[in-house]
Design an enzyme around this catalytic site. Structure first.
Site, short mmCIF file in Angstrom:
data_model
loop_
_atom_site.label_atom_id
_atom_site.label_comp_id
_atom_site.label_asym_id
_atom_site.label_seq_id
_atom_site.Cartn_x
_atom_site.Cartn_y
_atom_site.Cartn_z
CG ASP A 9 1.98 0.37 -8.01
OD1 ASP A 9 2.10 -0.40 -8.33
OD2 ASP A 9 2.34 -0.06 -7.05
CE LYS A 106 4.79 -2.38 -6.28
NZ LYS A 106 3.93 -1.63 -5.65
CB CYS A 151 5.50 2.42 -5.58
SG CYS A 151 3.99 1.01 -4.04
C1 VGL Z 1 0.90 1.72 -2.63
C2 VGL Z 1 1.03 2.52 -0.63
C3 VGL Z 1 0.64 0.94 -0.43
C4 VGL Z 1 1.94 3.35 -3.97
C5 VGL Z 1 1.20 0.98 -2.85
O1 VGL Z 1 1.99 2.43 -5.12
O2 VGL Z 1 3.20 4.03 -3.99
N1 VGL Z 1 1.37 2.71 -1.42
N2 VGL Z 1 0.75 -0.20 -1.77
#
Ligand code: VGL
Ligand code: ZN
Length: 198
Positions: A9, A106, A151
């Protein structure tokens, strides 16, 4: 031994100025780019929510960002809007190398969040990544990216429980750190036999 680098991410919304900015999120991009040549496979994950996703505070009337909500699958943090499909915030950081083997999206199911790259937050719905890695004979995983305590943490613990040899390299991760979540994540990763390197 076949190894893969899984980059979690590294998207604009998790960097400075983004919808869910992680302090120093963009600082890890150079190190991650340099690491990519040292692995047999490189996989990027991309948080990829439809607008109005159930994990957004704005989708839950009366809720504020970072409130907790009991969902049908368990407790869920309500996040500021982030990584909405097709927006600039959902794009990878402009400097991140994207010459990866696989980009795994995702969090696209409206009613369930997905922190882990392996299972959604109900801990049962698979993303398909386990099968992909097994099909390619990949045994060893190094995880880097954003955010350490969400994540990266849940992906690392799931991977270890699935039998992969897992390393998390903290120098190429950054955390949100909500109410002790970073401390809890480090403990959970160690308990799951994840090798946590500084
Ligand atoms: C994430 C919170 C919500 C992350 C993704 O990538 O850690 N955290 N969505
Ligand atoms: Zn998200």
């Amino acid at each position: 031994m076949t190894n893969a680098l899984i980059v979690i991410d590294v998207q604009n919304d998790f960097c400075t100025g983004g919808g869910l900015a992680v302090p120093g999120g963009e600082d890890i991009v150079t190190d991650i780019n340099a690491m990519m040549d040292d692995y047999d496979a490189v996989i990027l994950t991309q948080d990829w929510h439809p607008s109005g996703h159930s994990s957004f505070a704005t989708s839950n009337s009366g809720a504020a960002p970072y409130d907790m909500k009991e969902m049908h699958y368990g407790p869920q943090v309500l996040w500021p809007d982030h990584c909405i499909q097709g927006t600039r915030g959902a794009e990878f950081h402009a400097d991140l190398r994207t010459d990866a083997d696989l980009i795994l999206r995702k969090g696209f199911r409206p009613a369930i969040d997905s922190y882990s790259a392996f299972f959604e937050n109900d801990q049962i719905t698979p993303t398909g990544l386990e099968g992909y890695l097994h099909n390619r004979g990949i045994t060893d995983l190094t995880l880097v990216g954003l955010a350490t305590d969400f994540c990266v943490h849940f992906s690392a613990v799931d991977a270890a429980n699935l039998g992969f040899n897992v390393t998390v390299w903290l120098k190429a991760c950054r955390a949100i750190d909500l109410d002790g979540s970073l401390d809890a994540a480090l403990k959970a990763m160690q308990a799951a036999d994840v090798s946590v390197k500084p």
